[in-house]
Design a protein around this motif. Structure first.
Motif, PDB file in Angstrom:
ATOM      1  N   ALA A  96      -8.515  -0.967  -2.810  1.00  0.00           N
ATOM      2  CA  ALA A  96      -9.823  -0.458  -3.233  1.00  0.00           C
ATOM      3  C   ALA A  96     -10.110   0.907  -2.629  1.00  0.00           C
ATOM      4  CB  ALA A  96     -10.918  -1.448  -2.853  1.00  0.00           C
ATOM      5  N   GLU A  97      -9.706   1.098  -1.383  1.00  0.00           N
ATOM      6  CA  GLU A  97      -9.936   2.392  -0.715  1.00  0.00           C
ATOM      7  C   GLU A  97      -9.105   3.493  -1.378  1.00  0.00           C
ATOM      8  OE1 GLU A  97      -8.972   1.515   3.307  1.00  0.00           O
ATOM      9  OE2 GLU A  97     -10.851   0.432   3.698  1.00  0.00           O
TER      10      GLU A  97
ATOM     11  N   TYR B 260     -16.059  -2.893  -4.915  1.00  0.00           N
ATOM     12  CA  TYR B 260     -15.630  -1.496  -5.011  1.00  0.00           C
ATOM     13  C   TYR B 260     -15.581  -1.019  -6.464  1.00  0.00           C
ATOM     14  CZ  TYR B 260     -14.228  -0.681  -0.120  1.00  0.00           C
ATOM     15  OH  TYR B 260     -14.207  -0.467   1.235  1.00  0.00           O
TER      16      TYR B 260
ATOM     17  N   THR C 184       0.817  -1.216   0.000  1.00  0.00           N
ATOM     18  CA  THR C 184       0.000   0.000   0.000  1.00  0.00           C
ATOM     19  C   THR C 184       0.854   1.271   0.000  1.00  0.00           C
ATOM     20  OG1 THR C 184      -0.209  -0.253   2.411  1.00  0.00           O
ATOM     21  CG2 THR C 184      -1.996  -1.107   1.037  1.00  0.00           C
TER      22      THR C 184
ATOM     23  N   ARG D 216      -8.601  -4.750   0.044  1.00  0.00           N
ATOM     24  CA  ARG D 216      -9.488  -3.718   0.592  1.00  0.00           C
ATOM     25  C   ARG D 216      -8.781  -2.367   0.654  1.00  0.00           C
ATOM     26  NH1 ARG D 216     -14.205  -4.424   2.641  1.00  0.00           N
ATOM     27  NH2 ARG D 216     -13.864  -6.666   2.904  1.00  0.00           N
ATOM     28  N   LYS D 217      -7.499  -2.379   1.033  1.00  0.00           N
ATOM     29  CA  LYS D 217      -6.747  -1.122   1.097  1.00  0.00           C
ATOM     30  C   LYS D 217      -6.546  -0.547  -0.299  1.00  0.00           C
ATOM     31  CE  LYS D 217      -4.314   2.077   3.145  1.00  0.00           C
ATOM     32  NZ  LYS D 217      -4.972   3.086   3.983  1.00  0.00           N
TER      33      LYS D 217
ATOM     34  N   LYS E 229     -10.621   4.389  -4.756  1.00  0.00           N
ATOM     35  CA  LYS E 229     -11.881   5.146  -4.665  1.00  0.00           C
ATOM     36  C   LYS E 229     -11.642   6.649  -4.658  1.00  0.00           C
ATOM     37  CE  LYS E 229     -16.202   5.222  -2.054  1.00  0.00           C
ATOM     38  NZ  LYS E 229     -16.942   4.662  -0.886  1.00  0.00           N
ATOM     39  N   ARG E 230     -10.530   7.073  -4.079  1.00  0.00           N
ATOM     40  CA  ARG E 230     -10.275   8.513  -3.970  1.00  0.00           C
ATOM     41  C   ARG E 230      -9.338   9.046  -5.054  1.00  0.00           C
ATOM     42  NH1 ARG E 230      -5.176   8.518  -1.548  1.00  0.00           N
ATOM     43  NH2 ARG E 230      -4.838   6.916   0.054  1.00  0.00           N
TER      44      ARG E 230
END
Length: 715
Positions: free
Chosen positions: A406-407, A437, A372, A403-404, A410-411
């Motif tokens: 995807a987060e 996502y 990440t 999940r990280k 998203k931004r």
């Protein structure tokens, strides 16, 4: 317009099912079952004199007995009964018909006659028909299933989204829909057009383009019903930045025969279809897997700023595979630089690699932040356009990393694509997180890179300008008598080229031996002599060309030999004389300019290496007209022989700009005559040194015979 007329088709407030059955396992019963299961809010009118009611819904003997307005009639009766049923629908003022029945044009002449009669009745009464041979349509937005396709029976309903899908084949189209739903892709509409008696795939694409909720359109086509309409749709899609994805079959001869028996389509020229697709930004795919893979990556509508790609992997082998494919697909995998490289070197283990591909090693199993943190650095790097992450991590760790990712995705506006390799048991949860996502996720490196290639190409296309409509050129307005034949020989063709300001050698025509000396007076030796005959197009093969003529005596001898050879080559050939030209003294690269008319898409401009190389090497570039200067230059630059024009082994650079200008002039002329020209062959065109221009050394035009009268009248 289809956009206006089809809106009611897919948003009916009342539906009649003609031929409805109480047996919900049959084709005639499933349409009603699907409407009831999905709680259709409009009125349902089953029509079948054998029933008083079906599932508590009143059944009618005839559509004429229905008390209210019918927005859509779904018909499941034999082809033989269709005429009388259609007459009743017209009397009832039904404007939209979905026709399930088969037994029409796809079975031969008898079925075609019925199909043509039904189509004529519908057109005369402003009735829109989808089908026959359709399994139905689906308004996903409002959960209105209209048909009997297996995918319409989904127990858990339908996932809505931004993708519109239209397919000539019902089985294939709804299979794509079902598989895509499993990938968490959402849709607005799914339409099966079948035989396309009236509404075509392209009509449906037009409708979907103007639907504000549909931002991606995918289509399966077995033929192109209207070439210019498809081009117009593609142009509009570019304006709206709504990707078009097309899977077209009928490429092979066997495939074309299968298409004919399937939906009675004409497959058309695959080569020209691919030219149209490339020129107007249509994404073409080879199978349904690739179609779904492309849907994933373009439905995000995150466009790439360029072709600079960075890959991050915990597997060195995966990085090498991506590097190989990047080169193959024209993507740029450049080494990281400056602060970005320094930060990543400080993040990953010392035995990893911060070049590109980035190898973070298996140490990321212990230190999850490596993945990440590397990603956080790359999204801020202005020299990175697309980021690809490849991981083999499974279990809870793999899920957490996904999940990280995807987060972060998203931004961020920058495209992030993920490859999660491994079994569903070990890595499936991570993939599912990414799907939820909306992050494009693939199982293999190859599938990932194919999708990225399409995203990159489309992103580049959206930055370009299409060739605008070109002003009419004042050229080719020869005297009426020039149109005696559909074929313009070299002499006539070169007169046209001069009018287009394309240089040709100084020349004269002798129609008899006695004229030779007088006609060539004023020309500079050496000369070339060529036969003029609309019946002898390959002059060299016929012995109709003589080179290096040094004086009048040799010119007369050449005249006699050429006429004799022409008569021997083709008995009864119409010989109009002999063309004498000054031979070109300057050296140049021999090129070719051609025009070919396609029955579906109209005129195409072709260029390539000229002389004998056009046939031997087949190194050509093709564009649909009109072509502007930028398009002409791109045609030349994509030739394998482009290096010869740039200068090789001490030779000077050729006048590429002048050659591109000639391409534009030919394109303008062809476009002005709007399909009247069947073909043109200017070969060779000598491209001289830079600044010296070009010279067209030979030429041939063939007009469409059936359009001669109109062409003459317009002069």
């Amino acid at each position: 317009m289809p956009t206006e007329t089809l809106k009611e088709f897919f948003h009916p407030e009342s539906i009649a099912i003609i031929g409805a059955s109480a047996d919900f396992t049959t084709i005639s019963g499933k349409p009603m079952k699907n409407l009831l299961r999905n709680d259709y809010k409009g009125s349902i009118y089953p029509v079948n004199p054998r029933y008083d009611e079906i599932e508590g819904v009143k059944c009618y003997d005839s559509i004429l007995d229905i008390p209210g307005q019918v927005d859509l009639a779904m018909i499941a009766v034999s082809a033989a009964r269709l005429i009388s049923i259609l007459e009743q629908c017209i009397e009832k003022n039904v404007q939209n018909i979905l026709l399930f029945s088969s037994g029409f044009a796809e079975i031969g002449e008898s079925g075609r006659k019925i199909q043509d009669e039904v189509a004529k009745m519908a057109q005369e009464n402003n009735v829109r028909i989808i089908g026959p041979n359709s399994v139905g349509c689906l308004n996903v937005k409002d959960s209105i299933p209209m048909g009997f396709a297996t995918s319409l029976e989904a127990e858990n309903g339908f996932k809505t989204g931004n993708i519109g899908l239209v397919s000539q084949s019902g089985a294939l189209g709804f299979s794509v829909f079902g598989l895509a739903q499993e990938e968490d892709l959402g849709f607005t509409y799914v339409v099966n057009t079948g035989n396309e008696m009236d509404v075509t795939t392209i009509d449906t694409m037009e409708f979907m383009l103007e639907d504000e909720d549909t931002t991606v359109i995918a289509a399966y086509m077995e033929g192109v019903p209207n070439g210019q309409q498809l081009i117009n749709v593609a142009k509009r899609a570019k304006e709206l930045q709504k990707p078009l994805i097309i899977l077209k079959t009928g490429k092979s001869e066997i495939g074309k025969e299968a298409v004919s028996s399937h939906t009675a389509s004409l497959a058309g020229s695959e080569e020209m279809f691919q030219v149209i697709a490339k020129q107007y930004g249509i994404i073409t795919v080879k199978d349904i897997d690739e179609m779904i893979d492309v849907m994933k990556i373009v439905s995000r509508r995150k466009w790439a700023n360029g072709k600079k790609l960075v890959t991050v992997s915990n597997s060195g082998a995966a990085g090498i595979a991506m590097a190989d494919l990047s080169e193959e697909f024209g993507l740029l995998l450049e080494p990281l630089k400056g602060e970005t490289k320094e930060k990543i070197e400080g993040t990953i283990p010392s035995y990893g690699s911060a070049l590109n591909p980035i190898d973070i090693t298996a140490q990321a199993l212990k230190e999850q932040h490596i993945f990440t943190d590397t990603l956080e650095t790359l999204v801020k790097d202005d020299n990175t356009d697309i980021i690809i992450i490849q991981t083999t991590f499974g279990g809870a760790l793999g899920e957490q990393i996904c999940r990280k990712v995807a987060e972060i995705d998203k931004r961020e506006a920058k495209p992030i694509i993920v490859t999660v390799t491994g079994t569903e048991e070990l890595t499936g949860k991570g993939r599912q997180v990414l799907r939820e996502y909306g992050v494009p996720v693939y199982k293999t490196t190859y599938d990932t890179m194919v999708a990225v290639k399409h995203l990159s190409n489309l992103s580049d296309f959206y930055k370009t300008e299409l060739a605008a409509e070109r002003p009419a050129v004042n050229a080719g307005k020869a005297e009426k008598e020039e149109y005696k034949s559909g074929v313009w020989t070299e002499e006539k063709s070169k007169r046209l080229l001069k009018q287009l300001s394309i240089k040709v050698p100084e020349s004269a025509v002798a129609e008899s031996l006695g004229e030779v000396e007088q006609q060539i007076d004023g020309l500079a030796f050496p000369l070339v002599a060529k036969i003029i005959s609309p019946d002898i197009l390959h002059k060299t093969d016929a012995g109709g060309v003589k080179l290096h003529i040094q004086n009048a005596a040799e010119a007369k001898q050449a005249f006699n030999e050429i006429l004799e050879a022409g008569k021997k080559y083709k008995e009864g050939a119409q010989i109009e004389g002999v063309l004498f030209e000054e031979m070109l003294s300057e050296k140049g690269v021999e090129m070719f300019i051609g025009v070919k008319k396609d029955p579906q898409f109209g005129s195409f401009l072709v260029c390539g290496l000229g002389g004998i190389f056009i046939e031997v090497l087949k190194d050509i570039s093709i564009r649909h007209v009109p072509v502007d200067k930028a398009g002409a230059k791109s045609m030349v630059e994509e030739l394998k022989g482009y290096a010869m024009l740039q200068g090789t082994r001490g030779s000077k650079k050729a006048d590429i700009d002048a050659f591109a200008d000639a391409l534009v002039k030919i394109s303008d002329f062809v476009h002005q005559h709007n399909g009247d020209l069947k073909e043109m062959d200017i070969n060779p065109v000598a491209v001289l040194e830079e600044g010296q221009g070009i010279v067209a050394l030979d030429g041939l035009l063939v007009w469409n015979e059936t359009e001669q009268a109109d062409l003459i009248a317009n002069q």
